[in-house]
Motif scaffolding. Structure first.
Motif, PDB file in Angstrom:
ATOM      1  N   VAL A  56       0.837  -1.203   0.000  1.00  0.00           N
ATOM      2  CA  VAL A  56       0.000   0.000   0.000  1.00  0.00           C
ATOM      3  C   VAL A  56       0.871   1.253   0.000  1.00  0.00           C
ATOM      4  O   VAL A  56       1.819   1.359   0.784  1.00  0.00           O
ATOM      5  N   VAL A  58       0.536   5.577   0.126  1.00  0.00           N
ATOM      6  CA  VAL A  58      -0.339   6.729   0.367  1.00  0.00           C
ATOM      7  C   VAL A  58       0.536   7.970   0.448  1.00  0.00           C
ATOM      8  O   VAL A  58       1.754   7.874   0.639  1.00  0.00           O
ATOM      9  N   ALA A  71       1.618   1.749   4.384  1.00  0.00           N
ATOM     10  CA  ALA A  71       0.633   1.676   5.460  1.00  0.00           C
ATOM     11  C   ALA A  71       1.300   1.379   6.795  1.00  0.00           C
ATOM     12  O   ALA A  71       0.782   1.742   7.851  1.00  0.00           O
ATOM     13  N   ASP A  87      -0.827   2.162  10.061  1.00  0.00           N
ATOM     14  CA  ASP A  87      -1.956   3.068   9.843  1.00  0.00           C
ATOM     15  C   ASP A  87      -3.141   2.224   9.382  1.00  0.00           C
ATOM     16  O   ASP A  87      -3.224   1.831   8.224  1.00  0.00           O
ATOM     17  N   ASN A  89      -6.068   3.016   8.765  1.00  0.00           N
ATOM     18  CA  ASN A  89      -6.938   3.642   7.768  1.00  0.00           C
ATOM     19  C   ASN A  89      -6.602   3.156   6.364  1.00  0.00           C
ATOM     20  O   ASN A  89      -7.431   3.252   5.455  1.00  0.00           O
ATOM     21  N   TYR A  90      -5.373   2.653   6.190  1.00  0.00           N
ATOM     22  CA  TYR A  90      -4.947   2.224   4.858  1.00  0.00           C
ATOM     23  C   TYR A  90      -4.492   0.766   4.808  1.00  0.00           C
ATOM     24  O   TYR A  90      -4.360   0.197   3.720  1.00  0.00           O
TER      25      TYR A  90
END
Length: 327
Positions: A56, A58, A71, A87, A89-90
């Motif tokens: 991931v 971001v 992430a 994290d 959220n991700y």
């Protein structure tokens, strides 16, 4: 930060927030929620193998979105504690069947998706509220074209580009073509000293931050044309006036007056600034390949925690400390 983290009499609680404060001066009871890190910080060596395995990506908040992170990541170099954090959220999920690549890669086996939030309680005698500050968002100043023109950046974004540990390893580039600009313009007091938009006060740091950046730019790129548009330069501290003179001595041009508008050349993507030079009372046009907005600071208000007599007691303590110093 590292010294504070290692000090035996200092306890640092990261990823934490105050849930409640009760009691009175000299005897406060504080309840803290320490959020799950999903990495055992005492065992993590910050080797980075987990981040390399994470699929991931971001935007990286520390680099102002100019680069990406994973992430599972370390918020910034030399972060305290020196450990990675997940994290959620991700992250693709707690279940290793969904992903779990970071767990497979971690030799220390310190990643734990079963971690939960902790509630801690402390008894303290005095509370110091460090309110902090936020950077002014110049998007509302439409005349400067921030977010409309890619080659208009904030002073904080330029800081990350200049920094050797930043997304470009210290090479200043235009965001449109990834080339080193031949000219850079700074606009001062963006979000400061305005009765209409932003804050009416001087943010104190912007002038010297710009002067520092101009010196660094001229040292790295001696042929670079640098202009600073300003109201007045507030070199308020010891040695700051010498830095100002040094900046001018390197060939940085200081123009008294703030641009009223910025337009973009559709072919070259360079910026055209229209400004009234208040020293000559002439309307001038200047061109720059990169424009940096020296954004001001906004104070964060204190909400929710110290209410009623607690807040009065807090200021009463400060008042007694000030009176003691006066004596």
């Amino acid at each position: 930060m590292a010294d504070a983290g290692r000090h035996p009499n200092i306890t640092l609680l990261t990823l934490s927030e105050i849930k409640s404060i009760t009691g009175h001066v000299g005897n406060f009871q504080v309840r803290v929620i320490k959020k799950a890190r999903f990495v055992r910080e005492g065992e993590c060596t910050a080797c980075g193998d987990c981040a390399e395995a994470c699929p991931v990506t971001v935007p990286d908040e520390f680099n102002m979105g100019l680069s990406t992170r994973r992430a599972i990541y370390q918020p910034f170099p030399q972060a305290v504690p020196s450990a990675f954090v997940v994290d959620m959220n991700y992250c693709l999920g707690h279940d290793p069947i969904v992903c779990g690549k970071c767990i497979e890669k971690c030799e220390k086996r310190c990643i734990d998706f079963n971690m939960g939030d902790q509630e801690l309680e402390f008894e303290v005698g005095t509370i110091i509220v460090a309110t902090g500050m936020e950077i002014y968002d110049p998007t509302a100043l439409d005349e400067y074209g921030y977010t409309r023109f890619e080659n208009v950046v904030t002073s904080i974004e330029l800081e990350r580009l200049i920094n050797a540990g930043g997304p470009t390893q210290g090479e200043v580039i235009r965001l449109t073509d990834r080339k080193v600009p031949r000219s850079v313009a700074f606009i001062q007091c963006v979000g400061s000293r305005s009765q209409r938009r932003g804050q009416p006060y001087c943010s104190n740091i912007c002038c010297m931050n710009t002067i520092k950046c101009t010196i660094m730019l001229k040292e790295h790129y001696p042929e670079l044309e640098v202009k600073v548009f300003y109201v007045d330069i507030r070199a308020f501290g010891k040695g700051f006036e010498d830095l100002f003179r040094r900046s001018k001595g390197l060939g940085v041009r200081y123009i008294r007056g703030l641009p009223g508008s910025i337009k973009e050349d559709p072919k070259t993507r360079s910026l055209i600034l229209t400004v009234e030079n208040t020293a000559t009372n002439q309307l001038e046009r200047h061109q720059a390949e990169l424009v940096a907005l020296a954004v001001g600071l906004e104070v964060k208000p204190v909400r929710g925690l110290l209410q009623g007599h607690h807040l009065l007691d807090f200021f009463h303590v400060l008042g007694r400390m000030h009176a003691h110093r006066q004596r």
